[in-house]
Write a protein that holds these residues in place. Structure first.
Motif, short mmCIF file in Angstrom:
data_model
loop_
_atom_site.label_atom_id
_atom_site.label_comp_id
_atom_site.label_asym_id
_atom_site.label_seq_id
_atom_site.Cartn_x
_atom_site.Cartn_y
_atom_site.Cartn_z
N SER A 269 63.84 52.62 40.49
CA SER A 269 63.16 51.52 39.80
C SER A 269 64.08 50.31 39.78
O SER A 269 65.30 50.45 39.60
N ASP B 230 63.53 59.45 42.39
CA ASP B 230 62.72 58.24 42.21
C ASP B 230 63.61 57.09 41.78
O ASP B 230 64.62 57.26 41.08
N ASP C 23 58.28 50.20 39.71
CA ASP C 23 58.36 51.65 39.91
C ASP C 23 58.43 51.94 41.40
O ASP C 23 57.51 51.61 42.15
N GLN D 275 58.92 55.12 43.28
CA GLN D 275 59.02 56.58 43.36
C GLN D 275 59.10 57.06 44.81
O GLN D 275 58.68 56.35 45.74
N ASN D 276 59.58 58.28 44.93
CA ASN D 276 59.67 58.92 46.25
C ASN D 276 58.34 59.63 46.53
O ASN D 276 58.23 60.85 46.50
N TYR D 277 57.32 58.83 46.78
CA TYR D 277 55.98 59.40 47.00
C TYR D 277 55.93 60.28 48.24
O TYR D 277 55.11 61.20 48.32
#
Length: 318
Positions: free
Chosen positions: A243, A241, A258, A260-262
């Motif tokens: 930022s 992830d 943020d 993130q590696n969704y």
């Protein structure tokens, strides 16, 4: 009988009370044997209850016992508590006792207030008030729920992430408050590229080279009014992830963006890591400058394809 004297008890000298005086007694006056006061009076005193209804009355002078003369002792009354011989109760008479007067029916009382109707009316009013409050609360909760879904506050201090969205779902709209990477200004070693597939920009371009301190991408945008807005940043992250820092009109935002590696893309697989995140900056009416940069302590291994603004604090980009 001497001349001038007709004797006692002649009609012209008939004095019913002559026997009470000396001269009357001298003439031979006697107490009457009939009713009280006059000789042979037809008024005969009868014992109470002696006469029977429906029977023929006795003929004058027959069957009627003479009453006691004046001076004779009257019949003795019965002892206390014993029935009197001269009294006969009405119910013993033929035909029974005469019907007594019916007791007067009491006048109807004054009718009081219709308390039942008042009670029903009061219950109806209370029910209407309760229903109105319930509807207002339901509507208020619904409105609050919608507002919370689209707006969270007026002074956010943290960036907000978003679950992964399919590539192409955030393609450029006709809205003037959006920009592809081709219209952004990279700086500090960042540059534009289009080698990686799946970018959500209209021309497939993105900004790369952000993974170094001081690298940034800047967007100048006009907004119609002062107030809170939602900044959506569309990016690709692969592996860990990430930022990055946000600056609004030269002032650092209160928290990191943020990223993130969704998509759970593997390290280096940026093609499958496209998604988006957002923050809630407060902007002024007119021109504003927004920058996303790699500051101290940031993790900036990302690709940025496009940006978008929506009025208010919302969580959905469409």
């Amino acid at each position: 009988m001497t001349p001038g004297e007709n004797g006692p008890s002649t009609p012209e000298d008939d004095d019913p009370f002559g026997y009470l005086y000396a001269d009357g007694q001298a003439r031979g006056a006697q107490p009457p044997s009939g009713g009280y006061g006059y000789p042979n009076s037809v008024s005969r005193v009868r014992t109470v209850g002696e006469r029977q209804y429906g029977q023929q009355q006795a003929t004058y002078g027959q069957g009627v016992p003479p009453q006691g003369a004046y001076g004779q002792q009257a019949p003795q009354q019965g002892a206390y508590g014993q029935p009197n011989a001269h009294y006969q109760a009405p119910e013993t008479l033929t035909g029974g006792a005469p019907a007594g007067r019916q007791p007067a029916r009491p006048a109807p009382g004054r009718r009081g207030p219709n308390t039942k109707g008042l009670l029903i009316g009061a219950i109806a009013v209370v029910a209407a008030v309760v229903i109105g409050i319930g509807v207002a609360m339901i509507n208020g909760n619904s409105d609050d729920g919608d507002k919370n879904a689209d707006q969270v506050g007026t002074a956010p201090t943290q960036s907000q992430g978003h679950s992964p969205s399919p590539s192409g779902s955030s393609s450029a709209a006709s809205d003037s408050m959006q920009s592809d990477a081709s219209a952004l200004e990279p700086a500090g070693g960042a540059s534009k590229a289009s080698d990686v597939k799946g970018a959500s920009s209209s021309d497939g371009s993105y900004v790369t080279g952000l993974n170094q301190p001081g690298a940034s991408v800047t967007w100048k945008v006009d907004v119609p009014s002062d107030g809170p807005y939602t900044l959506f940043v569309y990016y690709s992250a692969a592996g860990a992830d990430q930022s990055m820092s946000v600056t609004v009109n030269g002032t650092p935002f209160g928290s990191k963006l943020d990223m993130q590696n969704y998509r759970h893309a593997k390290d280096g697989d940026f093609t499958n890591g496209w998604t988006h995140s957002f923050v809630w900056p407060t902007l002024k009416k007119g021109s504003n400058t927004i920058s996303v940069s790699c500051g101290a302590g940031d993790k900036c291994n990302t690709l940025i394809s496009n940006v978008k603004l929506k009025p208010g604090q919302v969580k959905k980009d469409s």
